[in-house]
Design an enzyme around this catalytic site. Structure first.
Site, PDB file in Angstrom:
ATOM      1  N   HIS A 268     -11.264   6.603 -32.653  1.00 18.00           N
ATOM      2  CA  HIS A 268     -10.145   6.562 -32.092  1.00 18.00           C
ATOM      3  C   HIS A 268      -8.846   6.039 -33.127  1.00 18.00           C
ATOM      4  CE1 HIS A 268     -12.151   8.047 -28.564  1.00 18.00           C
ATOM      5  NE2 HIS A 268     -10.933   8.433 -27.973  1.00 18.00           N
ATOM      6  N   SER A 290      -7.862  11.711 -26.328  1.00 18.61           N
ATOM      7  CA  SER A 290      -8.911  10.643 -26.280  1.00 18.61           C
ATOM      8  C   SER A 290      -9.815  10.440 -25.089  1.00 18.61           C
ATOM      9  CB  SER A 290      -7.810   9.300 -26.038  1.00 18.61           C
ATOM     10  OG  SER A 290      -7.715   8.997 -24.869  1.00 18.61           O
ATOM     11  N   ASP A 291     -10.952   9.861 -25.252  1.00 16.02           N
ATOM     12  CA  ASP A 291     -12.111   9.681 -24.374  1.00 16.02           C
ATOM     13  C   ASP A 291     -11.446   8.729 -23.419  1.00 16.02           C
ATOM     14  OD1 ASP A 291     -14.014  10.037 -22.626  1.00 16.02           O
ATOM     15  OD2 ASP A 291     -15.441  10.017 -24.477  1.00 16.02           O
ATOM     16  N   TYR A 292     -11.673   8.793 -22.069  1.00 16.06           N
ATOM     17  CA  TYR A 292     -11.105   8.010 -21.088  1.00 16.06           C
ATOM     18  C   TYR A 292     -11.062   6.335 -21.585  1.00 16.06           C
ATOM     19  CZ  TYR A 292     -10.581  11.819 -18.046  1.00 16.06           C
ATOM     20  OH  TYR A 292     -10.184  13.269 -17.351  1.00 16.06           O
ATOM     21  N   SER A 294     -10.361   4.775 -24.109  1.00 16.85           N
ATOM     22  CA  SER A 294     -10.637   4.713 -25.489  1.00 16.85           C
ATOM     23  C   SER A 294      -9.572   3.892 -26.394  1.00 16.85           C
ATOM     24  CB  SER A 294     -11.106   5.798 -26.386  1.00 16.85           C
ATOM     25  OG  SER A 294     -12.442   6.210 -26.129  1.00 16.85           O
TER      26      SER A 294
END
Length: 768
Positions: A268, A290-292, A294
């Site tokens: 990220h 974004s992934d949760y 991150s």
């Protein structure tokens, strides 16, 4: 004009109800003009809101909206009702009328109560049938879009390279080409034809998210989120290739970075991945999601940022556009911009990408979800039938000694059905339930076919992870009183899965701990608990045994291979899995699944993949056994237990007459063809696989790489010519200067039914 005055002017000018003559509200205006018009009207705070996300039920009365929201884990009727209320409020009662992107998990069906549950992704991959997966994705899009969903947080383009890793079940295969083709089929099924989606998302379709970018599935020690130890050449050759296909061939709208770090840089905050590769090299024009959690990980997990503001700067500079799942880090950008520490142009860049996706997806005009239509779209007969067809094509017949299968129902008087997963549906993670009422168990499928003519003796035998053998006696008795025993072993996966949410860690209804799925990794890939002891006890009765595996990762089944005559690999086969497995057992369906991941002999053999380097199995070539020790390894061979591409049928196929369009080729590429003949007595499907070896190269390359495949169906006695075209780029490599080139020289083309069963070969020469 100073920033604070500019913002004040914007509030005064546009605080009145929305004027539909504004360019951004005109659906006939070009998307770029709509984006720039809307962007020019937004305050800094509103821009940052668009770079954030919250829950669908969190803002029915607020005057400011975030860029995205996630669907709750509810019934589709409630989701559709809430979706309509929120989007109506956003479009009609907020200053600028910007609707949020409603996201949902759609890995193997919409993650909502009542939606069709298809086989898990690992099972989809073993169909080797992109057209079928495209059809499935179209059906998922129908159900999801009817519920108001705008974007799927699916599919995964990660590779299955380490069986310990719990999220293997969410992946298509160990190979980049197979993964890329299956993933692109999913993307185009959900989004629509790329020729159309360059401009807009059609009605009834939804945006896709390619994840996890990149090398997420090879964590150190197999532990989820651990760093990936990998060089740039291997990263580009293997793990980036499927994502490139998603961007170039699928026109995927969104890309989600991974939780891990590579060479010390979290994904990220990785400008090389998010800007250089994704945008500069591949031309990606969507937005990054974004992934949760991150962005928070940058300061509280990876510890590469001191605090939220520093994490925000790192992510924004790298090219991360939207923070999920809740505003935590990016709200810091408001003060950072006002203080002159962040250029607002970077904020505009991110917002511009998000708004472009929203306009292309028609969010400002599309009809609100209707609960009645949403209910009508669910689990239609066509979708249920499709779930069964995907399951039928996904099941792999690993071995069938003595032609034990298919079972002859005319001769069979009784059948034992035994095991912890015999009478329990198992769907894999990102499912809404594991209630047997939602699908068909193996026991139910067998009973349906057996009817009143065949006695079915059921015994659970043991649990999945428990050590109790109290149920063995009942299981042994069932086997002794039956003509044949079907033993269904496997795992159970966390449901509603995600990092920090969902049902886990914990146990589901029957008290079984989760063993696979997101965050559930193993140090041992042998059958879990006392399951091997159970099948040994059944085998000792002398009753012929058929093993059915229902789980989410490759298992080391060395003892089972040596002792059990018939083995089916079913992965997590979806709500119609029981019917599909029963149909294969009794011969109503001819198995056509093929292994999409090599099965290792043991955890100590990992990594075990077909595309190994020439040096990867040592130089001594004297593999040993416990009875006769050797070298490479002392007590074992390095070979897989079952190879990539392997799978048997109830008929047989022959390969012949391999031809190439020329022995020497140049920039126009080369064609290779082979004749496949059904030499058996019944119709069947074969997966024709084409592999290539670059015989001499400037950097070491695999002994073979999959370069083409096609699934064909032939009646007995019929032949078909199968052709593949290879462009020079298909045979390229990343050279010592990290340039992608196709080097002159000889290439061996190999065709066959698996990576370990090459039926015919031809050597050709490339001269540019």
């Amino acid at each position: 004009m100073p920033r604070h005055l500019k913002a004040l002017a914007a509030m005064i000018l546009f605080s009145s109800p929305i004027c539909h003559s504004q360019i951004y509200m005109d659906p006939a205006a070009p998307v770029e003009q709509r984006v720039e018009d809307l962007l020019s009207r937004m305050t800094l705070e509103e821009k940052i809101d668009q770079m954030s996300m919250t829950g669908l039920g969190d803002f029915t009365s607020t005057t400011r909206m975030t860029g995205a929201c996630d669907s709750p884990f509810e019934g589709v009727e409630k989701i559709a009702t809430l979706s309509a209320a929120v989007k109506r409020h956003a479009r009609e009662n907020t200053r600028l009328g910007i609707p949020p992107v409603q996201v949902a998990e759609c890995l193997h069906g919409l993650l909502a109560y009542g939606a069709t549950i298809y086989p898990q992704a690992i099972a989809q991959g073993s169909t080797w049938n992109p057209d079928l997966i495209h059809e499935m994705a179209c059906a998922i899009a129908e159900e999801a879009s009817a519920a108001g969903v705008d974007q799927a947080l699916s599919p995964l383009f990660d590779l299955i390279r380490d069986a310990r890793y719990g999220r293997n079940e969410e992946c298509y295969s160990e190979d980049p080409l197979l993964t890329g083709r299956m993933g692109v089929a999913f993307v185009t099924g959900l989004q629509g034809d790329p020729a159309v989606t360059r401009d807009s998302i059609p009605a009834g379709k939804i945006m896709c998210t390619a994840k996890h970018f990149a090398a997420y599935s090879i964590p150190q020690a197999g532990i989820n989120l651990a760093p990936a130890s990998i060089g740039e050449r291997e990263l580009r050759s293997l793990h980036l290739k499927p994502f490139e296909m998603a961007v170039r061939d699928g026109n995927v709208y969104s890309v989600m970075p991974s939780y891990n770090d590579i060479d010390g840089i979290p994904a990220h905050a990785n400008e090389f991945l998010l800007s250089q590769v994704l945008r500069d090299e591949w031309g990606f024009d969507g937005y990054t999601f974004s992934d949760y959690g991150s962005l928070s990980h940058l300061h509280n997990f990876h510890h590469v940022a001191t605090d939220r503001p520093e994490a925000a700067v790192m992510a924004l500079n790298a090219g991360l556009d939207l923070e999920a799942a809740r505003p935590d880090v990016y709200p810091s950008l408001v003060e950072l911009v006002k203080e002159g520490k962040v250029d607002e142009a970077l904020v505009d860049r991110a917002v511009r990408r998000i708004l472009t996706a929203k306009f292309k997806a028609g969010l400002f005009e599309k009809p609100y979800a209707d609960k009645e239509k949403a209910i009508a779209a669910l689990r239609t007969p066509a979708h249920v039938d499709l779930a069964r067809r995907v399951a039928e094509e996904s099941v792999i017949l690993l071995q069938n000694e003595g032609s034990l299968l298919p079972l002859d129902r005319k001769k069979l008087k009784s059948i034992a059905v035994i095991g912890p997963n015999a009478d329990q549906v198992q769907y894999g993670d990102y499912s809404y339930t594991r209630d047997n009422s939602s699908g068909v168990t193996v026991l139910e499928g067998i009973r349906s076919i057996a009817g009143d003519d065949i006695k079915v003796n059921y015994a659970k035998g043991c649990g999945i992870t428990g050590l109790s053998t109290d149920g063995f006696a009942e299981a042994v008795e069932a086997a002794r009183n039956s003509d044949v025993a079907v033993v269904v072993l496997g795992e159970t996966s966390v449901i509603l899965s995600g990092l920090g949410w969902g049902n886990g860690p914990g146990e589901y209804e029957s008290g079984e701990p989760f063993t696979t799925g997101e965050g559930y990794d193993l140090t041992d890939i042998n059958p879990i608990g006392v399951q091997r002891d159970l099948i040994k006890a059944i085998h000792a009765t002398g009753t012929p045994v058929i093993l059915v595996l229902v789980h989410g990762r490759p298992w080391s089944i060395s003892w089972e291979k040596d002792n059990i005559p018939a083995i089916l690999e079913a992965w997590y086969p979806g709500e119609q899995g029981g019917n599909a497995i029963a149909g294969i057992l009794f011969g109503d369906v001819n198995p056509s699944g093929r292994l999409n991941a090599s099965i290792p002999q043991s955890v100590g053999h990992i990594p075990t993949t077909y595309d190994r380097k020439p040096s990867s199995t040592g130089i001594n070539r004297e593999p040993g056994t416990p009875e006769k020790p050797g070298r490479d390894y002392v007590l074992s061979s390095p070979d897989p237990l079952y190879p990539f591409g392997h799978g048997l049928s109830y008929t047989t196929f022959a390969y012949s007459d391999m031809e190439t369009s020329s022995s020497v080729f140049s920039d126009n590429g080369i064609d290779a063809s082979v004749t496949i003949t059904n030499t058996g007595s019944r119709e069947g499907s074969e997966v024709v696989q084409l592999y290539v070896n670059d015989k001499v190269s400037s950097v070491s390359t695999p002994v073979m790489q999959l370069k083409g495949f096609e699934k064909i169906t032939l009646p007995p006695g019929e032949s078909r010519r199968v052709s593949f075209h290879l462009d020079p780029a298909d045979l390229g490599l990343w050279n010592p200067r990290m340039q992608y080139v196709t080097e002159p020289g000889e290439f061996e083309l190999m065709a066959g039914p698996s990576s370990a069963n090459i039926a015919t070969r031809s050597t050709v020469t490339y001269r540019p």
